[in-house]
Scaffold this active site. Structure first.
Site, mmCIF file in Angstrom:
data_model
loop_
_atom_site.group_PDB
_atom_site.id
_atom_site.type_symbol
_atom_site.label_atom_id
_atom_site.label_comp_id
_atom_site.label_asym_id
_atom_site.label_seq_id
_atom_site.Cartn_x
_atom_site.Cartn_y
_atom_site.Cartn_z
ATOM 1 N N ILE A 1 0.833 -1.202 0.000
ATOM 2 C CA ILE A 1 0.000 0.000 0.000
ATOM 3 C C ILE A 1 0.870 1.254 0.000
ATOM 4 C CG2 ILE A 1 -1.799 1.276 1.211
ATOM 5 C CD1 ILE A 1 -2.722 -1.364 2.445
ATOM 6 N N ASP B 1 11.368 2.783 5.788
ATOM 7 C CA ASP B 1 11.007 1.366 5.730
ATOM 8 C C ASP B 1 12.224 0.559 6.136
ATOM 9 O OD1 ASP B 1 10.228 -1.337 4.725
ATOM 10 O OD2 ASP B 1 8.593 -0.216 3.768
ATOM 11 N N ASP C 1 13.873 1.717 11.104
ATOM 12 C CA ASP C 1 12.772 1.036 11.784
ATOM 13 C C ASP C 1 12.020 2.019 12.665
ATOM 14 O OD1 ASP C 1 11.234 -0.709 13.546
ATOM 15 O OD2 ASP C 1 12.536 -2.329 12.861
ATOM 16 N N SER D 1 0.120 -9.423 9.394
ATOM 17 C CA SER D 1 -0.342 -10.789 9.161
ATOM 18 C C SER D 1 -0.936 -11.363 10.438
ATOM 19 C CB SER D 1 0.821 -11.673 8.693
ATOM 20 O OG SER D 1 0.482 -13.036 8.784
ATOM 21 N N SER E 1 -9.695 -3.694 9.952
ATOM 22 C CA SER E 1 -11.025 -4.191 10.298
ATOM 23 C C SER E 1 -10.970 -5.413 11.201
ATOM 24 C CB SER E 1 -11.801 -4.544 9.026
ATOM 25 O OG SER E 1 -11.163 -5.599 8.328
ATOM 26 N N TYR F 1 -2.249 -9.607 16.241
ATOM 27 C CA TYR F 1 -2.237 -8.566 15.212
ATOM 28 C C TYR F 1 -3.379 -7.589 15.433
ATOM 29 C CZ TYR F 1 -3.211 -6.306 10.760
ATOM 30 O OH TYR F 1 -3.496 -5.377 9.795
#
Length: 335
Positions: free
Chosen positions: A13, A32, A55, A80, A120, A143
């Site tokens: 994304i 990143d 990081d 994940s 979500s 997560y």
């Protein structure tokens, strides 16, 4: 021209968003650590931005990254569900502590607004559909807990410190550049890649679980709208399409597009996965003016073609080499 920081800008994304910001004439800085992000995702805009290989769990690096930024788009995460079950401390450090570092550095640096990529998965497996922002969160995985904790931090920093924040609760985002080569791969790239190679798609569960799949262009647009909307103070909004599709239906559509008839390889359901998910996007329309522009059928068509071309290119490059096992599996995540 303002400076925009994109955390996780080498990811799926983040790289799409960074490219759009550059196309819109913004000054872009990316941070990143490349643990899951890939340099090749930034190859098509390599000359137009500043890159910090670092990081967000390192406070000093984060302070350097936010310096001079007007808007922070926070996408860096360990995203994940099954990996968080395997490595819960890692998920908390990246998603909760990393976000807190970023909020604190943004407050100190005078950042105008922080747009946070939430999930979500916070809703859990409640049977009520569609999911609304006023529903009680019931996270089912480390997560989901870590993303919800970071979302709460964003709300608190808006209320206590006056840092404008908007948390975007993504439903299942998909599209080009999403990495299929992982044991934790998202379902659509994993399905398309395997099936384009003539391999059965792996489904965890019976395949009748459904998701509100949201094409990447909609998510990029939501981030831009959230950055430009009138004054906000800790709002949380769903970003989806308001329609849901089962995994079995996706396999039918991919078979049709590829001219194949591959059946699914069904395996036991995974812990932490929800059964059904569907977004109520009314609040996003009201708060930031969001409307999905690319619905699922068109997004799937674009994605199938992109991944099919990737497989053809891979096969062309390795034509003289022994065949390799892809090792790719899929699951339906709550994001």
């Amino acid at each position: 021209m303002s400076l925009c920081l994109v955390t996780g800008g080498a990811g799926f994304i983040g790289s799409h968003l960074a490219r759009r910001l550059l196309d819109d004439g913004q000054q872009v800085r990316v941070i990143d650590n490349l643990s899951t992000g890939r340099r090749e995702n930034m190859a098509d805009f390599a000359a137009g931005f500043e890159f910090i290989h670092g990081d967000i769990c390192d406070a000093e690096t984060v302070q350097r990254a936010v310096a001079g930024a007007e808007v922070v788009f926070h996408l860096a995460a360990r995203s994940s569900v099954p990996r968080s079950i395997d490595f819960p401390v890692e998920a908390h450090a990246a998603n909760a502590t990393g976000t807190l570092n970023l909020l604190e550095a943004s407050r100190a640096a005078g950042v105008r607004r922080l747009v946070y990529s939430s999930s979500s998965s916070a809703y859990g497996d409640t049977p009520v559909l569609p999911k609304r922002e006023d529903m009680r969160p019931q996270p089912l995985s480390p997560y989901a807990v870590s993303k919800l904790a970071a979302e709460q931090y964003c709300s608190v920093y808006a209320q206590v410190y006056g840092l404008q924040t908007v948390s975007l609760r993504y439903f299942n985002v998909f599209g080009p550049k999403q990495n299929p080569a992982s044991d934790y791969a998202a379902v659509i790239p994993a399905f398309v890649t395997r099936m384009a190679r003539g391999e059965k798609p792996i489904v965890y569960g019976d395949g009748e679980q459904s998701r509100d799949f949201c094409y990447i262009d909609n998510v990029v647009q939501a981030n831009l709208l959230a950055a430009r909307a009138g004054k906000v103070s800790g709002e949380v909004v769903n970003i989806g399409c308001g329609e849901r599709t089962t995994l079995n239906a996706i396999i039918v559509e991919i078979n049709r597009a590829l001219g194949t008839s591959l059946p699914a390889d069904y395996r036991p359901a995974r812990a932490g996965d929800v059964r059904h998910s569907l977004a109520d996007i009314g609040e996003a329309k009201r708060v930031i003016g969001y409307e999905p522009r690319v619905m699922f059928a068109e997004g799937l068509k674009r994605s199938i073609e992109w991944y099919r071309q990737q497989v053809l290119s891979e096969q062309s490059r390795s034509a003289a080499s022994p065949p390799r096992s892809s090792g790719t599996e899929s699951h339906a995540r709550g994001r």
